[in-house]
Write a protein that holds these residues in place. Structure first.
Motif, PDB file in Angstrom:
ATOM      1  N   VAL A   1     -67.438  35.454  15.443  1.00  0.00           N
ATOM      2  CA  VAL A   1     -67.972  36.171  16.604  1.00  0.00           C
ATOM      3  C   VAL A   1     -67.874  35.274  17.843  1.00  0.00           C
ATOM      4  N   VAL A   2     -67.473  35.868  18.965  1.00  0.00           N
ATOM      5  CA  VAL A   2     -67.383  35.140  20.230  1.00  0.00           C
ATOM      6  C   VAL A   2     -68.127  35.932  21.303  1.00  0.00           C
ATOM      7  N   ALA A   3     -69.015  35.262  22.026  1.00  0.00           N
ATOM      8  CA  ALA A   3     -69.721  35.896  23.148  1.00  0.00           C
ATOM      9  C   ALA A   3     -69.050  35.449  24.444  1.00  0.00           C
ATOM     10  N   VAL A   4     -68.650  36.419  25.280  1.00  0.00           N
ATOM     11  CA  VAL A   4     -67.952  36.102  26.537  1.00  0.00           C
ATOM     12  C   VAL A   4     -68.603  36.831  27.709  1.00  0.00           C
ATOM     13  N   GLU A   5     -68.377  36.275  28.904  1.00  0.00           N
ATOM     14  CA  GLU A   5     -68.848  36.941  30.122  1.00  0.00           C
ATOM     15  C   GLU A   5     -67.962  38.144  30.408  1.00  0.00           C
ATOM     16  N   ARG A   6     -68.584  39.250  30.700  1.00  0.00           N
ATOM     17  CA  ARG A   6     -67.815  40.449  31.036  1.00  0.00           C
ATOM     18  C   ARG A   6     -67.062  40.217  32.349  1.00  0.00           C
ATOM     19  N   GLY A   7     -65.800  40.577  32.375  1.00  0.00           N
ATOM     20  CA  GLY A   7     -64.991  40.395  33.587  1.00  0.00           C
ATOM     21  C   GLY A   7     -64.220  39.095  33.563  1.00  0.00           C
ATOM     22  N   THR A   8     -64.919  37.942  33.510  1.00  0.00           N
ATOM     23  CA  THR A   8     -64.224  36.649  33.543  1.00  0.00           C
ATOM     24  C   THR A   8     -63.695  36.235  32.170  1.00  0.00           C
ATOM     25  N   LYS A   9     -64.257  36.815  31.096  1.00  0.00           N
ATOM     26  CA  LYS A   9     -63.915  36.468  29.698  1.00  0.00           C
ATOM     27  C   LYS A   9     -64.206  34.996  29.383  1.00  0.00           C
ATOM     28  N   LYS A  10     -65.064  34.357  30.169  1.00  0.00           N
ATOM     29  CA  LYS A  10     -65.452  32.975  29.903  1.00  0.00           C
ATOM     30  C   LYS A  10     -66.330  32.934  28.652  1.00  0.00           C
ATOM     31  N   VAL A  11     -66.012  32.001  27.735  1.00  0.00           N
ATOM     32  CA  VAL A  11     -66.744  31.909  26.471  1.00  0.00           C
ATOM     33  C   VAL A  11     -68.154  31.365  26.706  1.00  0.00           C
ATOM     34  N   VAL A  12     -69.155  32.088  26.210  1.00  0.00           N
ATOM     35  CA  VAL A  12     -70.556  31.689  26.346  1.00  0.00           C
ATOM     36  C   VAL A  12     -71.041  31.042  25.045  1.00  0.00           C
TER      37      VAL A  12
ATOM     38  N   PRO B   1     -77.278  40.982  27.299  1.00  0.00           N
ATOM     39  CA  PRO B   1     -77.451  41.670  28.593  1.00  0.00           C
ATOM     40  C   PRO B   1     -76.113  42.236  29.053  1.00  0.00           C
ATOM     41  N   GLY B   2     -76.155  43.019  30.107  1.00  0.00           N
ATOM     42  CA  GLY B   2     -74.959  43.729  30.565  1.00  0.00           C
ATOM     43  C   GLY B   2     -73.780  42.848  30.926  1.00  0.00           C
ATOM     44  N   ASP B   3     -74.031  41.592  31.362  1.00  0.00           N
ATOM     45  CA  ASP B   3     -72.925  40.752  31.825  1.00  0.00           C
ATOM     46  C   ASP B   3     -72.302  39.906  30.701  1.00  0.00           C
ATOM     47  N   ILE B   4     -72.836  40.010  29.478  1.00  0.00           N
ATOM     48  CA  ILE B   4     -72.286  39.254  28.339  1.00  0.00           C
ATOM     49  C   ILE B   4     -71.962  40.220  27.203  1.00  0.00           C
ATOM     50  N   ILE B   5     -70.775  40.066  26.598  1.00  0.00           N
ATOM     51  CA  ILE B   5     -70.424  40.901  25.448  1.00  0.00           C
ATOM     52  C   ILE B   5     -70.096  40.008  24.249  1.00  0.00           C
ATOM     53  N   ALA B   6     -70.616  40.394  23.083  1.00  0.00           N
ATOM     54  CA  ALA B   6     -70.327  39.671  21.844  1.00  0.00           C
ATOM     55  C   ALA B   6     -69.207  40.416  21.113  1.00  0.00           C
ATOM     56  N   ILE B   7     -68.133  39.689  20.802  1.00  0.00           N
ATOM     57  CA  ILE B   7     -66.924  40.303  20.236  1.00  0.00           C
ATOM     58  C   ILE B   7     -66.657  39.772  18.828  1.00  0.00           C
TER      59      ILE B   7
END
Length: 347
Positions: free
Chosen positions: A39-50, A64-70
């Motif tokens: 699983v990878v969590a990234v910032e929505r839009g920038t795709k920066k790995v969180v 939250p809305g600005d982070i997506i877990a993929i």
């Protein structure tokens, strides 16, 4: 010493089980060094790995809305190439020195049912993550090596690897796969079957993590003497309000019946395709089970009952693919010898 041999001796050999649910990494001389959720969590839009791995899994469905877990892999194959590459690079950076003197050789176990395009995507992600040499091998062959099965013997060995996204059943003899079948069904489908059952019978919506907990804690494939119960929480499908529910192991077994039946039918089909002499070996030696799905309580017993063949659970079922991939280069000479035997026979 040849330059290639010098590189091989100095570089790290890495075996990767790039699983739908978990990624395991084996490093020569160190053993299994990574076992984390894919699983990878990234910032929505920038795709920066969180976050990556266990930290990212905790964010699934809670971000939250600005982070997506993929989850970049689905059914044992890469669904998101860019994110998979970032995940592999992150895991490898955790286990190797920051400045590698020589890039590592990587062996990656993949399901035999994937397409050539999907296989190339796996190779590409490994090269971009920093590999010097990449070898992609079938999961069941890697699992057989990891389970210490004597694969170069002139005898039949059957292995059943139940992963998160795929189940692969193979008959191996003389270092090659004589028969192999794979279906895109594994531990994820076990979870999905539990989710569907709880919703249709109890009108309760539960998440994947709750379903996975039910599977691990009270999941079973064969009737047991004791009936276990677990309390779960979810959302009422009618009112939309949170609700508690007590569920027992009999109900979970009923929920898992369909995917388990499909796996057993695939094992029977593979046995039916096996040459008689090798089938005789399998009846004597048994079916070796690997992968996280094989840990479902009572599953080896049920498969043995349905097929009439002994079933043995590997010593480290979760680790077998990564272990076998990591040891592949040690076995490479054996594969070369086997190929030369085939060439002489066919020449």
């Amino acid at each position: 010493m040849a330059r290639g041999n010098l590189f091989d001796n100095l570089s790290s050999d890495i075996g990767i089980d790039l699983g739908t649910c978990n990624t395991l990494i084996y490093v020569r001389g160190k053993g299994i060094v990574i076992n984390e959720p894919s699983v990878v969590a990234v910032e929505r839009g920038t795709k920066k790995v969180v976050a990556v791995g266990a930290d990212a899994k905790r964010m699934l469905w809670k971000t939250p809305g600005d982070i997506i877990a993929i989850r970049p892999l689905r059914d044992g194959v890469i669904a998101d190439l860019e994110t998979t590459e970032k995940m592999i690079r992150y895991f490898i950076s955790k286990v190797l020195p920051r400045h590698w003197f020589i890039k590592p050789r990587m062996v990656i176990g993949v399901p035999s049912c994937i397409t050539e395009v999907e296989r190339r995507a796996v190779e590409e992600s490994a090269y971009k993550a920093g590999a010097r040499d990449v070898k992609v091998i079938e999961e069941s062959l890697a699992a057989a090596i990891g389970a210490d099965i004597p694969i170069f013997e002139p005898a039949g060995h059957m292995i059943c690897d139940i992963g998160g996204g795929t189940t692969e059943i193979s008959v191996i003899s003389l270092g090659g796969m004589v028969v192999t079948n794979a279906i895109r069904l594994g531990g994820d489908e076990f979870d999905e079957a539990i989710i569907k059952h709880v919703r249709s019978v109890h009108n309760l919506i539960i998440g994947e993590q709750t379903a996975e907990r039910l599977k691990i804690e009270i999941g079973n494939a064969s009737p047991d003497k004791t009936i276990e119960k677990v309390e779960i929480k979810g959302t009422d499908a009618i009112t939309g309000l949170p609700r508690r529910l007590e569920i027992d192991s009999v109900e979970v077994r009923e929920a898992l019946k369909d995917p388990i039946t499909q796996i057993i039918e695939e094992i029977k089909r593979t046995l039916g395709q096996t040459p008689p002499e090798l089938a005789a070996d399998i009846v004597e030696r048994g079916i070796v089970m690997t992968g996280g799905g094989s840990l479902l309580k009572g599953l080896p017993k049920l498969i043995s009952k349905e097929t009439g063949v002994p079933v043995i659970l590997a010593e480290r079922p979760l680790d077998c693919v990564a272990l076998g991939a990591g040891k592949y280069f040690e076995y490479a000479k054996g594969f070369d010898n086997t190929r030369s035997i085939y060439d002489n026979l066919n020449g």
